[in-house]
Design a protein around this motif. Structure first.
Motif, PDB file in Angstrom:
ATOM      1  N   PRO A  77     -44.747 107.030  34.513  1.00 11.37           N
ATOM      2  CA  PRO A  77     -44.570 105.891  33.591  1.00 11.37           C
ATOM      3  C   PRO A  77     -43.322 105.096  33.941  1.00 11.37           C
ATOM      4  O   PRO A  77     -42.332 105.643  34.434  1.00 11.37           O
ATOM      5  CB  PRO A  77     -44.432 106.576  32.226  1.00 11.37           C
ATOM      6  N   ARG A  78     -43.372 103.802  33.701  1.00 12.46           N
ATOM      7  CA  ARG A  78     -42.281 102.920  34.084  1.00 12.46           C
ATOM      8  C   ARG A  78     -40.955 103.332  33.436  1.00 12.46           C
ATOM      9  O   ARG A  78     -39.885 103.223  34.030  1.00 12.46           O
ATOM     10  CB  ARG A  78     -42.639 101.481  33.706  1.00 12.46           C
ATOM     11  N   GLY A  79     -41.029 103.839  32.196  1.00 15.97           N
ATOM     12  CA  GLY A  79     -39.808 104.281  31.529  1.00 15.97           C
ATOM     13  C   GLY A  79     -39.148 105.445  32.230  1.00 15.97           C
ATOM     14  O   GLY A  79     -37.915 105.519  32.305  1.00 15.97           O
ATOM     15  N   ASP A  80     -39.947 106.395  32.746  1.00 14.96           N
ATOM     16  CA  ASP A  80     -39.382 107.540  33.471  1.00 14.96           C
ATOM     17  C   ASP A  80     -38.689 107.082  34.745  1.00 14.96           C
ATOM     18  O   ASP A  80     -37.591 107.558  35.082  1.00 14.96           O
ATOM     19  CB  ASP A  80     -40.483 108.545  33.812  1.00 14.96           C
ATOM     20  N   TRP A  81     -39.339 106.175  35.470  1.00 12.24           N
ATOM     21  CA  TRP A  81     -38.700 105.649  36.683  1.00 12.24           C
ATOM     22  C   TRP A  81     -37.408 104.918  36.340  1.00 12.24           C
ATOM     23  O   TRP A  81     -36.396 105.073  37.035  1.00 12.24           O
ATOM     24  CB  TRP A  81     -39.654 104.691  37.408  1.00 12.24           C
ATOM     25  N   SER A  82     -37.421 104.130  35.281  1.00 12.37           N
ATOM     26  CA  SER A  82     -36.236 103.368  34.902  1.00 12.37           C
ATOM     27  C   SER A  82     -35.083 104.290  34.518  1.00 12.37           C
ATOM     28  O   SER A  82     -33.927 104.028  34.865  1.00 12.37           O
ATOM     29  CB  SER A  82     -36.573 102.432  33.743  1.00 12.37           C
ATOM     30  N   LEU A  83     -35.371 105.378  33.798  1.00 14.84           N
ATOM     31  CA  LEU A  83     -34.324 106.340  33.454  1.00 14.84           C
ATOM     32  C   LEU A  83     -33.697 106.936  34.705  1.00 14.84           C
ATOM     33  O   LEU A  83     -32.469 107.065  34.812  1.00 14.84           O
ATOM     34  CB  LEU A  83     -34.901 107.448  32.576  1.00 14.84           C
ATOM     35  N   PHE A  84     -34.552 107.313  35.660  1.00 11.24           N
ATOM     36  CA  PHE A  84     -34.030 107.880  36.905  1.00 11.24           C
ATOM     37  C   PHE A  84     -33.194 106.857  37.657  1.00 11.24           C
ATOM     38  O   PHE A  84     -32.066 107.149  38.089  1.00 11.24           O
ATOM     39  CB  PHE A  84     -35.193 108.356  37.778  1.00 11.24           C
ATOM     40  N   ALA A  85     -33.725 105.653  37.823  1.00 10.37           N
ATOM     41  CA  ALA A  85     -33.068 104.641  38.647  1.00 10.37           C
ATOM     42  C   ALA A  85     -31.757 104.167  38.038  1.00 10.37           C
ATOM     43  O   ALA A  85     -30.785 103.915  38.761  1.00 10.37           O
ATOM     44  CB  ALA A  85     -34.004 103.452  38.858  1.00 10.37           C
ATOM     45  N   ASN A  86     -31.701 104.062  36.710  1.00 10.63           N
ATOM     46  CA  ASN A  86     -30.539 103.464  36.076  1.00 10.63           C
ATOM     47  C   ASN A  86     -29.493 104.461  35.582  1.00 10.63           C
ATOM     48  O   ASN A  86     -28.310 104.109  35.486  1.00 10.63           O
ATOM     49  CB  ASN A  86     -30.986 102.593  34.894  1.00 10.63           C
ATOM     50  N   PHE A  87     -29.926 105.695  35.263  1.00 12.89           N
ATOM     51  CA  PHE A  87     -29.001 106.599  34.596  1.00 12.89           C
ATOM     52  C   PHE A  87     -28.869 107.976  35.244  1.00 12.89           C
ATOM     53  O   PHE A  87     -28.048 108.773  34.801  1.00 12.89           O
ATOM     54  CB  PHE A  87     -29.426 106.789  33.134  1.00 12.89           C
ATOM     55  N   LEU A  88     -29.636 108.259  36.283  1.00 13.95           N
ATOM     56  CA  LEU A  88     -29.533 109.564  36.920  1.00 13.95           C
ATOM     57  C   LEU A  88     -28.978 109.520  38.334  1.00 13.95           C
ATOM     58  O   LEU A  88     -28.387 110.498  38.798  1.00 13.95           O
ATOM     59  CB  LEU A  88     -30.911 110.245  36.944  1.00 13.95           C
ATOM     60  N   ILE A  89     -29.152 108.403  39.034  1.00 11.28           N
ATOM     61  CA  ILE A  89     -28.726 108.361  40.437  1.00 11.28           C
ATOM     62  C   ILE A  89     -27.212 108.498  40.559  1.00 11.28           C
ATOM     63  O   ILE A  89     -26.707 109.295  41.376  1.00 11.28           O
ATOM     64  CB  ILE A  89     -29.217 107.065  41.109  1.00 11.28           C
ATOM     65  N   LEU A  90     -26.456 107.744  39.771  1.00 14.98           N
ATOM     66  CA  LEU A  90     -24.991 107.831  39.869  1.00 14.98           C
ATOM     67  C   LEU A  90     -24.456 109.209  39.469  1.00 14.98           C
ATOM     68  O   LEU A  90     -23.568 109.740  40.152  1.00 14.98           O
ATOM     69  CB  LEU A  90     -24.344 106.722  39.043  1.00 14.98           C
ATOM     70  N   PRO A  91     -24.960 109.829  38.378  1.00 18.45           N
ATOM     71  CA  PRO A  91     -24.529 111.212  38.118  1.00 18.45           C
ATOM     72  C   PRO A  91     -24.871 112.174  39.246  1.00 18.45           C
ATOM     73  O   PRO A  91     -24.095 113.091  39.547  1.00 18.45           O
ATOM     74  CB  PRO A  91     -25.267 111.568  36.821  1.00 18.45           C
ATOM     75  N   LEU A  92     -26.031 111.981  39.876  1.00 17.06           N
ATOM     76  CA  LEU A  92     -26.377 112.828  41.021  1.00 17.06           C
ATOM     77  C   LEU A  92     -25.392 112.621  42.171  1.00 17.06           C
ATOM     78  O   LEU A  92     -24.995 113.581  42.840  1.00 17.06           O
ATOM     79  CB  LEU A  92     -27.797 112.527  41.486  1.00 17.06           C
ATOM     80  N   ALA A  93     -24.992 111.366  42.403  1.00 18.85           N
ATOM     81  CA  ALA A  93     -23.999 111.094  43.449  1.00 18.85           C
ATOM     82  C   ALA A  93     -22.657 111.727  43.094  1.00 18.85           C
ATOM     83  O   ALA A  93     -21.968 112.281  43.967  1.00 18.85           O
ATOM     84  CB  ALA A  93     -23.848 109.590  43.642  1.00 18.85           C
ATOM     85  N   ALA A  94     -22.269 111.661  41.803  1.00 23.37           N
ATOM     86  CA  ALA A  94     -21.018 112.297  41.371  1.00 23.37           C
ATOM     87  C   ALA A  94     -21.089 113.808  41.564  1.00 23.37           C
ATOM     88  O   ALA A  94     -20.105 114.443  41.983  1.00 23.37           O
ATOM     89  CB  ALA A  94     -20.740 111.953  39.907  1.00 23.37           C
ATOM     90  N   ALA A 137     -13.486  97.832  34.322  1.00 23.14           N
ATOM     91  CA  ALA A 137     -14.284  96.629  34.067  1.00 23.14           C
ATOM     92  C   ALA A 137     -15.539  96.622  34.931  1.00 23.14           C
ATOM     93  O   ALA A 137     -16.627  96.261  34.462  1.00 23.14           O
ATOM     94  CB  ALA A 137     -13.440  95.382  34.329  1.00 23.14           C
ATOM     95  N   LEU A 138     -15.390  97.028  36.200  1.00 25.15           N
ATOM     96  CA  LEU A 138     -16.544  97.074  37.086  1.00 25.15           C
ATOM     97  C   LEU A 138     -17.562  98.108  36.596  1.00 25.15           C
ATOM     98  O   LEU A 138     -18.778  97.859  36.609  1.00 25.15           O
ATOM     99  CB  LEU A 138     -16.094  97.412  38.508  1.00 25.15           C
ATOM    100  N   ALA A 139     -17.071  99.260  36.150  1.00 26.84           N
ATOM    101  CA  ALA A 139     -17.973 100.285  35.624  1.00 26.84           C
ATOM    102  C   ALA A 139     -18.700  99.781  34.381  1.00 26.84           C
ATOM    103  O   ALA A 139     -19.886 100.059  34.185  1.00 26.84           O
ATOM    104  CB  ALA A 139     -17.186 101.552  35.306  1.00 26.84           C
ATOM    105  N   ALA A 140     -17.978  99.033  33.537  1.00 28.33           N
ATOM    106  CA  ALA A 140     -18.600  98.479  32.331  1.00 28.33           C
ATOM    107  C   ALA A 140     -19.701  97.487  32.693  1.00 28.33           C
ATOM    108  O   ALA A 140     -20.773  97.475  32.066  1.00 28.33           O
ATOM    109  CB  ALA A 140     -17.540  97.814  31.456  1.00 28.33           C
TER     110      ALA A 140
END
Length: 207
Positions: free
Chosen positions: A151-168, A2-5
């Motif tokens: 571009p703002r979209g590139d930053w948003s992709l990194f911040a929202n969808f790449l940081i956690l996979p990088l941590a994993a 639930a937290l992940a969702a």
């Protein structure tokens, strides 16, 4: 799960407000929700758990009314401050534990799981603590650079969808290295590691 969702839903909303044709009020509302939630949580842990949240809510409402139009024009900096602030705090927590006279965080958690560590294990867990310090500091630098130069979209992709996979990926690489460097150390599961972390951070004193 639930937290992940919840994290995934928030990341999708954040990305949508940054790059999509979102309603003008949605971006500021999504941006300030974690800040207000954290402030209410901290206020609830004071000696007056009913009065402090009320004061925080009134102060937040007044501030939002005064700044709402400005937030509608440019709210993404709130996302940047939240994320960079979080990872800066993590980098500071890991890095501070490396100072003379302190126990590195990874060494402390390993001791809570396995008991007294060997000299080799102490050196290894100190190095892992330094590696996480560098990792979180690098994340802050990359996020700030992308925010200002891409571009703002590139930053948003990194911040929202790449940081956690990088941590994993960092976790997986460290686990594989630990199996080679410390083959005799018993393996700790994610659930056990989570319980140790919660036990180490639970019970802050009331202000």
């Amino acid at each position: 799960m639930a937290l992940a969702a919840l994290f995934l839903i928030y990341a999708l909303l954040e990305h949508y407000t940054n790059v999509g044709a979102a309603p003008a009020a949605l971006g500021p509302a999504v941006a300030v929700t974690p800040v207000l939630g954290a402030a209410l949580l901290l206020a609830h842990r004071t000696r007056r758990p009913w009065l402090a949240p009320l004061l925080v809510t009134l102060a937040a409402a007044a501030l939002l009314v005064a700044l709402w139009h400005r937030l509608e024009r440019d709210f993404s900096w709130i996302y940047l401050l939240q994320q960079c602030g979080t990872y800066l705090l993590l980098a500071a927590a890991f890095g501070r534990s490396l100072l003379p006279g302190r126990v590195p965080l990874c060494s402390r958690w390993a001791t809570m799981i396995h008991g007294e560590l060997s000299e080799q294990a102490r050196r290894y867990t100190r190095a892992v603590t330094a590696a996480w310090t560098i990792f979180f500091g690098t994340i802050v630098l990359l996020s700030a650079t992308l925010y200002t130069a891409a571009p703002r979209g590139d930053w948003s992709l990194f911040a929202n969808f790449l940081i956690l996979p990088l941590a994993a990926l960092m976790f997986a690489a460290e686990y594989a290295l630990r199996r080679r460097r410390l083959p005799s150390m018993p393996r700790a599961g994610l659930a056990q590691m989570a319980r140790v972390y919660l036990a180490d951070t639970r019970g802050p004193r009331r202000l």
